[in-house]
Design an enzyme around this catalytic site. Structure first.
Site, mmCIF file in Angstrom:
data_model
loop_
_atom_site.group_PDB
_atom_site.id
_atom_site.type_symbol
_atom_site.label_atom_id
_atom_site.label_comp_id
_atom_site.label_asym_id
_atom_site.label_seq_id
_atom_site.Cartn_x
_atom_site.Cartn_y
_atom_site.Cartn_z
ATOM 1 N N HIS A 224 39.868 35.956 47.062
ATOM 2 C CA HIS A 224 38.776 35.325 46.281
ATOM 3 C C HIS A 224 37.574 35.129 47.204
ATOM 4 C CE1 HIS A 224 36.734 32.963 43.346
ATOM 5 N NE2 HIS A 224 37.383 31.830 43.441
ATOM 6 N N HIS A 263 38.249 44.025 41.386
ATOM 7 C CA HIS A 263 37.955 42.757 40.689
ATOM 8 C C HIS A 263 38.863 42.645 39.472
ATOM 9 C CE1 HIS A 263 35.572 39.555 38.804
ATOM 10 N NE2 HIS A 263 35.028 39.397 39.999
ATOM 11 N N ASP A 320 31.451 40.295 47.293
ATOM 12 C CA ASP A 320 31.827 39.948 48.670
ATOM 13 C C ASP A 320 31.617 41.087 49.662
ATOM 14 O OD1 ASP A 320 34.160 38.029 47.053
ATOM 15 O OD2 ASP A 320 32.852 37.189 48.587
HETATM 16 C C1 SDX Z 1 35.694 37.226 44.041
HETATM 17 O O1 SDX Z 1 37.259 36.368 39.488
HETATM 18 C C2 SDX Z 1 36.055 36.255 39.902
HETATM 19 O O2 SDX Z 1 35.091 36.162 39.126
HETATM 20 C C3 SDX Z 1 35.919 36.220 41.434
HETATM 21 C C4 SDX Z 1 34.513 36.344 41.989
HETATM 22 C C5 SDX Z 1 33.668 35.113 41.648
HETATM 23 O O3 SDX Z 1 32.431 35.235 41.626
HETATM 24 O O4 SDX Z 1 34.270 34.007 41.525
HETATM 25 O O5 SDX Z 1 33.902 37.510 41.465
HETATM 26 C C6 SDX Z 1 34.539 36.424 43.514
HETATM 27 O O6 SDX Z 1 36.713 36.663 44.347
HETATM 28 C C7 SDX Z 1 35.582 38.716 44.096
HETATM 29 C C8 SDX Z 1 36.881 39.414 44.595
HETATM 30 C C9 SDX Z 1 36.985 39.243 46.114
HETATM 31 N N1 SDX Z 1 38.300 39.732 46.619
HETATM 32 C C10 SDX Z 1 38.403 40.894 47.274
HETATM 33 O O7 SDX Z 1 37.483 41.665 47.476
HETATM 34 C C11 SDX Z 1 39.809 41.158 47.825
HETATM 35 C C12 SDX Z 1 40.202 42.620 47.578
HETATM 36 N N2 SDX Z 1 40.368 42.828 46.146
HETATM 37 C C13 SDX Z 1 41.721 42.786 45.641
HETATM 38 O O8 SDX Z 1 42.590 41.916 46.281
HETATM 39 C C14 SDX Z 1 41.765 42.767 44.123
HETATM 40 O O9 SDX Z 1 40.900 43.731 43.674
HETATM 41 C C15 SDX Z 1 41.508 41.458 43.384
HETATM 42 C C16 SDX Z 1 42.363 40.353 43.881
HETATM 43 C C17 SDX Z 1 40.064 41.070 43.507
HETATM 44 C C18 SDX Z 1 41.832 41.685 41.914
HETATM 45 O O10 SDX Z 1 43.131 42.074 41.875
HETATM 46 P P1 SDX Z 1 44.054 42.115 40.552
HETATM 47 O O11 SDX Z 1 43.206 42.095 39.332
HETATM 48 O O12 SDX Z 1 45.113 41.086 40.681
HETATM 49 O O13 SDX Z 1 44.662 43.554 40.647
HETATM 50 P P2 SDX Z 1 45.795 44.011 41.683
HETATM 51 O O14 SDX Z 1 45.687 43.298 43.006
HETATM 52 O O15 SDX Z 1 47.104 43.945 40.965
HETATM 53 O O16 SDX Z 1 45.367 45.530 41.953
HETATM 54 C C19 SDX Z 1 45.667 46.558 40.974
HETATM 55 C C20 SDX Z 1 45.863 47.820 41.798
HETATM 56 C C21 SDX Z 1 46.907 47.640 42.900
HETATM 57 O O17 SDX Z 1 47.490 48.910 43.156
HETATM 58 P P3 SDX Z 1 49.048 49.151 42.640
HETATM 59 O O18 SDX Z 1 49.886 48.087 43.300
HETATM 60 O O19 SDX Z 1 49.007 48.988 41.122
HETATM 61 O O20 SDX Z 1 49.334 50.540 43.118
HETATM 62 O O21 SDX Z 1 44.640 48.150 42.475
HETATM 63 C C22 SDX Z 1 44.853 48.114 43.875
HETATM 64 C C23 SDX Z 1 46.092 47.276 44.107
HETATM 65 O O22 SDX Z 1 46.724 47.626 45.319
HETATM 66 N N3 SDX Z 1 43.702 47.456 44.511
HETATM 67 C C24 SDX Z 1 43.158 47.798 45.653
HETATM 68 C C25 SDX Z 1 42.092 46.899 45.858
HETATM 69 N N4 SDX Z 1 42.026 46.053 44.825
HETATM 70 C C26 SDX Z 1 43.021 46.393 43.991
HETATM 71 N N5 SDX Z 1 43.464 48.768 46.552
HETATM 72 C C27 SDX Z 1 42.689 48.837 47.653
HETATM 73 N N6 SDX Z 1 41.662 48.003 47.934
HETATM 74 C C28 SDX Z 1 41.324 47.029 47.040
HETATM 75 N N7 SDX Z 1 40.320 46.210 47.315
#
Ligand code: SDX
Length: 384
Positions: A224, A263, A320
């Site tokens: 996050h 996201h 981010d």
């Molecule tokens: C913020 O919600 C909001 O509004 C948040 C925010 C706000 O203003 O409050 O916008 C701010 O928190 C933005 C997000 C910041 N976080 C990151 O950048 C961390 C990296 N991102 C991931 O951890 C992920 O994308 C999340 C946590 C943001 C969202 O994840 P989800 O919706 O829970 O999806 P998931 O983790 O289950 O991913 C689905 C697939 C997975 O692959 P499989 O296991 O299905 O094979 O997508 C892949 C993940 O591995 N994946 C990524 C990835 N993000 C998702 N692979 C590589 N790099 C990434 N960044």
């Protein structure tokens, strides 16, 4: 599980928990509105104080309303001595985001209206929190470099005063404009994890300081609000633009998540990231040395990730990703990125708390129990 087992939505993905008039996020189209105004219009024309008023009161202020609101923020910028000493004794020991969390808790001890839950008192506490969280972040940045607290200068805007209190001197207009933009873009984003968490706390009728403390604690995580610092750490470990492709390929091959991408809601480019990318491209055109390397790594990584995971997996840059290189250009150390995010998001946390309290309902979801039942209690001496 039997076919009568109710569905579980992991992470509450796709579940609606409330109605709100504060913010709309269109994850498919990559659009964002604060109280009906497109984020691009606010980024181009507004400032943090006006945007905070809009989010809290639901309309753009007239000049006298904005002046009064800005005056209330200014008169609440300073922080009590007990909070200053908590900061002074904690820097170097705890991460700044933890110090912000602790300091906000300590603020509540000084607020005589803590238990007054009238809308008027809650708005006064909201304004105190918005003003003081920003001051606390500046004070942390100042004191962790062994320097003294700088008193607020009420001739300056919110962003200008923040940079002044952080650095001890006036900063150039472009840096102030960037920080003001960062405060606008980080102010609100519907029921993200930290906002939802603060709403859960508020739904028990705990006070707004407790609820904002929950928000800060939740924001810390790298999935996050902590992603901005983690993304910059990644860019630093890449080191040189020529290493970027190998780094990204190896990380993805190792199933690592690239911070600043992906996201829960946006399955296309985060509109806030688009606004920040334009700033970064501008800076890249004039940057040299370390800043140039950083902006180049950022822009190369962005293109690589979009080519690899954009269209195919719906994984695009989020706010981010570009925040870190831009804060670095403005002279902000990485450990303050998430605390600044928290200071800005104090507006969104409070706006949702105040709105939810209008029709409060305790959040209390269920879970499906999958363990055993009615086991026989065996005294300790008889356990095998
Ligand atoms: C913020 O919600 C909001 O509004 C948040 C925010 C706000 O203003 O409050 O916008 C701010 O928190 C933005 C997000 C910041 N976080 C990151 O950048 C961390 C990296 N991102 C991931 O951890 C992920 O994308 C999340 C946590 C943001 C969202 O994840 P989800 O919706 O829970 O999806 P998931 O983790 O289950 O991913 C689905 C697939 C997975 O692959 P499989 O296991 O299905 O094979 O997508 C892949 C993940 O591995 N994946 C990524 C990835 N993000 C998702 N692979 C590589 N790099 C990434 N960044």
């Amino acid at each position: 599980m039997t076919d009568t087992t109710p569905p579980i939505y992991l992470g509450l993905e796709g579940v609606y928990a409330a109605e709100s008039k504060i913010c709309k996020v269109d994850g498919t189209a990559g659009k964002l509105w604060y109280r009906g105004y497109p984020i691009e219009a606010l980024a181009a024309n507004s400032n943090f104080e006006e945007t905070a008023y809009l989010l809290l009161y639901g309309k753009l202020p007239k000049r006298p309303e904005l002046d009064a609101f800005t005056g209330q923020l200014k008169s609440n910028r300073d922080i009590p001595d007990n909070v200053k000493s908590i900061i002074k004794t904690s820097v170097g020991k705890a991460p700044p985001i933890d110090i912000l969390r602790t300091a906000v808790s300590a603020l509540s001890a000084e607020d005589k209206e803590l238990t007054d839950s009238s809308p008027e008192a809650n708005m006064r506490k909201t304004i105190k929190l918005i003003a003081k969280t920003t001051t606390i972040v500046a004070a942390i940045g100042r004191m962790q470099s062994g320097k003294d607290y700088v008193k607020p200068d009420n001739n300056l805007s919110h962003a200008d005063n923040f940079l002044y209190m952080l650095s001890g001197s006036r900063q150039d207009k472009k840096a102030v404009k960037l920080i003001d933009l960062m405060f606008i873009l980080h102010a609100e984003h519907s029921t993200n994890a930290s906002t939802f968490a603060s709403m859960v706390t508020a739904s028990t009728l705990a006070d707004i300081y407790a609820s904002v403390t929950t928000g800060i604690a939740t924001l810390k995580g790298p999935l996050h609000g902590g992603a901005d610092e983690a993304a910059l750490k990644m860019m630093r470990s890449i080191g040189d633009p020529s290493n970027t492709e190998t780094y990204i390929n190896d990380a993805l091959a190792g199933k690592q998540k690239i911070m600043g991408f992906g996201h829960r809601v946006y399955k296309t480019y985060d509109p806030r990231a688009k606004i920040l990318k334009a700033w970064l491209t501008d800076i890249d055109n004039i940057a040299a040395g370390d800043q140039k390397r950083l902006t180049q790594i950022t822009l190369i990584a962005e293109k690589l990730m979009i080519d690899k995971l954009g269209q195919s997996h719906g994984i695009w840059p989020n706010i981010d990703f570009f925040a870190g290189p831009l804060y670095t250009w403005a002279g902000i150390p990485p450990e303050l990125f998430t605390p600044i995010f928290g200071a800005a998001r104090t507006v969104g946390w409070c706006a949702h708390i105040l709105e939810y309290w209008e029709h409060n309902k305790l959040f209390r979801p269920l879970e499906i129990y999958t363990g055993p039942l009615d086991l026989e209690y065996v005294p300790i001496d008889k356990r095998k």
